[in-house]
Design a protein around this motif. Structure first.
Motif, PDB file in Angstrom:
ATOM      1  N   ASP A  37       6.606 -59.072  -0.262  1.00 35.53           N
ATOM      2  CA  ASP A  37       6.829 -58.319   0.971  1.00 35.53           C
ATOM      3  C   ASP A  37       5.567 -58.365   1.835  1.00 35.53           C
ATOM      4  O   ASP A  37       4.505 -57.913   1.406  1.00 35.53           O
ATOM      5  N   PRO A  38       5.653 -58.906   3.053  1.00 31.77           N
ATOM      6  CA  PRO A  38       4.460 -59.049   3.890  1.00 31.77           C
ATOM      7  C   PRO A  38       3.814 -57.717   4.276  1.00 31.77           C
ATOM      8  O   PRO A  38       2.583 -57.639   4.391  1.00 31.77           O
ATOM      9  N   VAL A  39       4.597 -56.675   4.443  1.00 34.16           N
ATOM     10  CA  VAL A  39       4.025 -55.365   4.785  1.00 34.16           C
ATOM     11  C   VAL A  39       3.263 -54.804   3.581  1.00 34.16           C
ATOM     12  O   VAL A  39       2.149 -54.296   3.720  1.00 34.16           O
ATOM     13  N   LEU A  40       3.858 -54.898   2.407  1.00 34.21           N
ATOM     14  CA  LEU A  40       3.202 -54.427   1.194  1.00 34.21           C
ATOM     15  C   LEU A  40       1.906 -55.196   0.940  1.00 34.21           C
ATOM     16  O   LEU A  40       0.889 -54.617   0.565  1.00 34.21           O
ATOM     17  N   ARG A  41       1.915 -56.494   1.176  1.00 30.67           N
ATOM     18  CA  ARG A  41       0.728 -57.327   0.921  1.00 30.67           C
ATOM     19  C   ARG A  41      -0.461 -56.901   1.772  1.00 30.67           C
ATOM     20  O   ARG A  41      -1.604 -57.142   1.391  1.00 30.67           O
ATOM     21  N   GLN A  42      -0.215 -56.258   2.896  1.00 30.12           N
ATOM     22  CA  GLN A  42      -1.316 -55.812   3.747  1.00 30.12           C
ATOM     23  C   GLN A  42      -2.065 -54.631   3.131  1.00 30.12           C
ATOM     24  O   GLN A  42      -3.215 -54.381   3.483  1.00 30.12           O
ATOM     25  N   SER A  43      -1.432 -53.906   2.222  1.00 30.90           N
ATOM     26  CA  SER A  43      -2.048 -52.693   1.700  1.00 30.90           C
ATOM     27  C   SER A  43      -2.382 -52.743   0.211  1.00 30.90           C
ATOM     28  O   SER A  43      -2.850 -51.756  -0.338  1.00 30.90           O
ATOM     29  N   ILE A  44      -2.145 -53.878  -0.453  1.00 34.06           N
ATOM     30  CA  ILE A  44      -2.473 -53.961  -1.880  1.00 34.06           C
ATOM     31  C   ILE A  44      -3.757 -54.757  -2.083  1.00 34.06           C
ATOM     32  O   ILE A  44      -4.111 -55.607  -1.270  1.00 34.06           O
ATOM     33  N   THR A  45      -4.459 -54.472  -3.144  1.00 30.61           N
ATOM     34  CA  THR A  45      -5.723 -55.156  -3.417  1.00 30.61           C
ATOM     35  C   THR A  45      -5.577 -56.261  -4.449  1.00 30.61           C
ATOM     36  O   THR A  45      -6.470 -57.085  -4.588  1.00 30.61           O
ATOM     37  N   SER A  46      -4.479 -56.281  -5.177  1.00 30.10           N
ATOM     38  CA  SER A  46      -4.248 -57.306  -6.184  1.00 30.10           C
ATOM     39  C   SER A  46      -2.903 -57.979  -5.900  1.00 30.10           C
ATOM     40  O   SER A  46      -1.849 -57.379  -6.104  1.00 30.10           O
TER      41      SER A  46
END
Length: 56
Positions: A37-46
């Motif tokens: 998910d591109p939105v989720l990828r913006q806020s995860i560190t791993s």
């Protein structure tokens, strides 16, 4: 041996029930899917791009 803890939260009129439990290896495919998910990828560190990353 320490037994895993599972937390259960009852449903409310506006929210379904929830159970929090330790990760299982069977969860890896869903973790990989969520990681795309591109939105989720913006806020995860791993980042989890594949099942090897997910199992790690």
């Amino acid at each position: 041996m320490i037994a895993p803890v599972v937390l259960h939260v009852a449903a409310t009129p506006t929210v379904p029930a929830l159970a929090l439990r330790p990760w299982r290896i069977a969860d890896v495919p869903a973790l990989v899917d969520a990681g795309q998910d591109p939105v989720l990828r913006q806020s995860i560190t791993s980042v989890v791009d594949n099942e090897v990353d997910g199992a790690r």
